[in-house]
Design a protein around this motif. Structure first.
Motif, mmCIF file in Angstrom:
data_model
loop_
_atom_site.group_PDB
_atom_site.id
_atom_site.type_symbol
_atom_site.label_atom_id
_atom_site.label_comp_id
_atom_site.label_asym_id
_atom_site.label_seq_id
_atom_site.Cartn_x
_atom_site.Cartn_y
_atom_site.Cartn_z
ATOM 1 N N THR A 66 0.812 -1.219 0.000
ATOM 2 C CA THR A 66 0.000 0.000 0.000
ATOM 3 C C THR A 66 0.845 1.267 0.000
ATOM 4 O OG1 THR A 66 -0.145 0.103 2.415
ATOM 5 C CG2 THR A 66 -1.843 -1.176 1.252
ATOM 6 N N GLY A 67 2.152 1.133 0.164
ATOM 7 C CA GLY A 67 3.031 2.293 0.205
ATOM 8 C C GLY A 67 3.340 2.776 1.606
ATOM 9 N N ALA A 68 2.820 2.102 2.640
ATOM 10 C CA ALA A 68 3.102 2.472 4.031
ATOM 11 C C ALA A 68 4.488 1.974 4.432
ATOM 12 C CB ALA A 68 2.041 1.888 4.960
ATOM 13 N N ARG A 69 5.210 2.786 5.199
ATOM 14 C CA ARG A 69 6.543 2.407 5.638
ATOM 15 C C ARG A 69 6.532 1.157 6.498
ATOM 16 N NH1 ARG A 69 10.749 4.022 4.257
ATOM 17 N NH2 ARG A 69 11.565 6.030 3.917
ATOM 18 N N LEU A 70 7.532 0.295 6.330
ATOM 19 C CA LEU A 70 7.646 -0.910 7.153
ATOM 20 C C LEU A 70 8.052 -0.505 8.570
ATOM 21 C CD1 LEU A 70 9.536 -3.291 4.697
ATOM 22 C CD2 LEU A 70 7.087 -3.135 5.119
ATOM 23 N N SER A 71 7.340 -1.041 9.553
ATOM 24 C CA SER A 71 7.576 -0.696 10.950
ATOM 25 C C SER A 71 7.647 -1.957 11.797
ATOM 26 C CB SER A 71 6.447 0.209 11.454
ATOM 27 O OG SER A 71 6.533 0.372 12.840
ATOM 28 N N GLY A 72 8.550 -1.963 12.775
ATOM 29 C CA GLY A 72 8.675 -3.091 13.693
ATOM 30 C C GLY A 72 7.466 -3.264 14.584
ATOM 31 N N SER A 115 7.787 -10.316 11.583
ATOM 32 C CA SER A 115 7.240 -9.750 12.809
ATOM 33 C C SER A 115 8.311 -9.752 13.896
ATOM 34 C CB SER A 115 6.043 -10.592 13.258
ATOM 35 O OG SER A 115 5.565 -10.163 14.492
ATOM 36 N N SER A 116 8.108 -8.913 14.908
ATOM 37 C CA SER A 116 9.008 -8.935 16.058
ATOM 38 C C SER A 116 8.625 -10.058 17.031
ATOM 39 C CB SER A 116 8.997 -7.587 16.773
ATOM 40 O OG SER A 116 7.684 -7.277 17.220
ATOM 41 N N PRO A 172 13.301 -5.849 14.264
ATOM 42 C CA PRO A 172 13.347 -5.082 15.515
ATOM 43 C C PRO A 172 11.941 -4.723 15.977
ATOM 44 C CG PRO A 172 14.869 -4.182 13.884
ATOM 45 C CD PRO A 172 14.062 -5.214 13.194
ATOM 46 N N ALA A 173 11.738 -4.644 17.286
ATOM 47 C CA ALA A 173 10.402 -4.399 17.847
ATOM 48 C C ALA A 173 9.914 -2.974 17.624
ATOM 49 C CB ALA A 173 10.394 -4.721 19.333
ATOM 50 N N ALA A 174 10.804 -2.047 17.383
ATOM 51 C CA ALA A 174 10.389 -0.650 17.173
ATOM 52 C C ALA A 174 11.215 -0.032 16.061
ATOM 53 C CB ALA A 174 10.566 0.138 18.461
ATOM 54 N N GLY A 175 10.667 0.989 15.448
ATOM 55 C CA GLY A 175 11.379 1.696 14.397
ATOM 56 C C GLY A 175 11.129 1.106 13.031
ATOM 57 N N SER A 176 11.544 1.839 12.018
ATOM 58 C CA SER A 176 11.358 1.368 10.644
ATOM 59 C C SER A 176 12.479 0.407 10.261
ATOM 60 C CB SER A 176 11.306 2.555 9.679
ATOM 61 O OG SER A 176 12.522 3.256 9.712
ATOM 62 N N PHE A 177 12.218 -0.394 9.265
ATOM 63 C CA PHE A 177 13.222 -1.322 8.759
ATOM 64 C C PHE A 177 13.063 -1.461 7.252
ATOM 65 C CE2 PHE A 177 9.593 -4.003 9.752
ATOM 66 C CZ PHE A 177 9.535 -4.888 8.695
ATOM 67 N N ARG A 178 14.011 -2.112 6.650
ATOM 68 C CA ARG A 178 14.028 -2.328 5.214
ATOM 69 C C ARG A 178 14.354 -3.793 4.949
ATOM 70 N NH1 ARG A 178 17.310 1.766 1.709
ATOM 71 N NH2 ARG A 178 16.108 2.922 3.200
ATOM 72 N N LEU A 179 13.656 -4.392 3.989
ATOM 73 C CA LEU A 179 13.942 -5.767 3.583
ATOM 74 C C LEU A 179 14.910 -5.749 2.407
ATOM 75 C CD1 LEU A 179 10.389 -7.378 3.673
ATOM 76 C CD2 LEU A 179 12.235 -7.686 5.327
ATOM 77 N N THR A 180 15.855 -6.673 2.421
ATOM 78 C CA THR A 180 16.806 -6.805 1.328
ATOM 79 C C THR A 180 16.731 -8.234 0.798
ATOM 80 O OG1 THR A 180 18.270 -5.169 2.332
ATOM 81 C CG2 THR A 180 19.220 -6.596 0.647
ATOM 82 N N LEU A 181 16.357 -8.360 -0.457
ATOM 83 C CA LEU A 181 16.264 -9.657 -1.133
ATOM 84 C C LEU A 181 17.347 -9.689 -2.202
ATOM 85 C CD1 LEU A 181 14.715 -12.331 -1.795
ATOM 86 C CD2 LEU A 181 13.355 -10.962 -3.387
ATOM 87 N N THR A 188 -0.290 -7.373 8.007
ATOM 88 C CA THR A 188 -1.327 -8.200 8.611
ATOM 89 C C THR A 188 -1.869 -7.621 9.899
ATOM 90 O OG1 THR A 188 0.351 -9.537 9.717
ATOM 91 C CG2 THR A 188 -0.450 -10.326 7.579
ATOM 92 N N GLY A 189 -1.210 -6.641 10.469
ATOM 93 C CA GLY A 189 -1.711 -6.017 11.695
ATOM 94 C C GLY A 189 -0.627 -5.219 12.393
ATOM 95 N N CYS A 190 -1.044 -4.380 13.319
ATOM 96 C CA CYS A 190 -0.101 -3.563 14.094
ATOM 97 C C CYS A 190 -0.449 -3.654 15.580
ATOM 98 C CB CYS A 190 -0.160 -2.099 13.655
ATOM 99 S SG CYS A 190 0.539 -1.833 12.021
ATOM 100 N N GLY A 191 0.527 -3.436 16.404
ATOM 101 C CA GLY A 191 0.320 -3.506 17.850
ATOM 102 C C GLY A 191 -0.008 -4.920 18.282
ATOM 103 N N ASN A 192 -1.075 -5.083 19.040
ATOM 104 C CA ASN A 192 -1.485 -6.406 19.525
ATOM 105 C C ASN A 192 -2.436 -7.108 18.564
ATOM 106 O OD1 ASN A 192 0.008 -6.098 21.847
ATOM 107 N ND2 ASN A 192 -1.644 -5.063 22.909
ATOM 108 N N ALA A 193 -2.724 -6.505 17.417
ATOM 109 C CA ALA A 193 -3.669 -7.106 16.464
ATOM 110 C C ALA A 193 -3.046 -8.216 15.675
ATOM 111 C CB ALA A 193 -4.183 -6.036 15.525
#
Length: 195
Positions: free
Chosen positions: A83-89, A145-146, A157-166, A190-195
């Protein structure tokens, strides 16, 4: 008496300092020109060739990275989901599908501007084509997921943005002009926080 030389020294310090600062910002902003974007995945196929632009060459020299020759491999990175949203831990993701044809591939997550994960980590911080479980058609389903997940799981990582490298090694697509027609794996939140 000392006013003019002092003003000249200040002007030179600002000019040189500003020039160095703007060069460093330009090197950090992009790997170079000629990016190919396939969904969230981005690659720079000419970064390792003689046709690489000056920014790509400077970025490579500044980072001290080993760049694969066009016949050896191709590196894709993803900093956003479908969707274009930044990847977040703080969120969980699913990576599904197939990779383009390659003899071997690796996948890891890292924070922007940091080194790849350590091999001494107890968590699965990197995956490769030999250890990933697949279904009958050869497609995979990787949980990113963390928090621990069953099956294929890539720890982030549990917090902050990250980048995938393939990274695709020994791939016929690296030397072809049909890069734009490649089918890359889907990266969905698939979800954020406790979802």
């Amino acid at each position: 008496m000392f006013r003019v030389p002092f003003l000249i020294a200040i002007a030179l310090a600002i000019a040189f300092g500003g020039g160095i600062w703007s060069t460093l910002v330009a090197l950090d902003a992009t790997v170079g020109f000629g990016a190919i974007k396939l969904g969230p995945w981005e690659a720079f196929p000419e970064v390792q060739t003689a046709k690489a632009d000056p920014y790509a060459k400077s970025h490579r020299a500044n980072a001290g990275k080993l760049i694969y020759a066009s016949a050896e491999g191709l590196v894709f990175t993803a900093a956003t989901d479908e969707t274009g949203a930044r990847l977040s831990g703080n969120c969980s993701y699913r990576l599904t599908g197939h990779t383009p044809p390659a003899r071997f591939w690796t996948l890891f997550a890292s924070a922007p501007g940091t080194a790849p994960p350590s091999a001494r980590s107890d968590l699965p911080r990197a995956l490769n084509s030999r250890i990933v479980l697949r279904d009958e058609e050869g497609s995979f389903d990787i949980a990113i997921s963390s928090a621990a997940r069953p099956g294929n799981w890539l720890a982030v990582p549990a917090a902050g943005s990250f980048r995938l490298t393939l990274t695709l090694f020994d791939t016929p697509t690296a030397g072809s002009s049909g890069l734009i027609d490649l089918t890359m794996p889907r990266l969905e939140k698939t979800g954020c926080g406790n979802a």
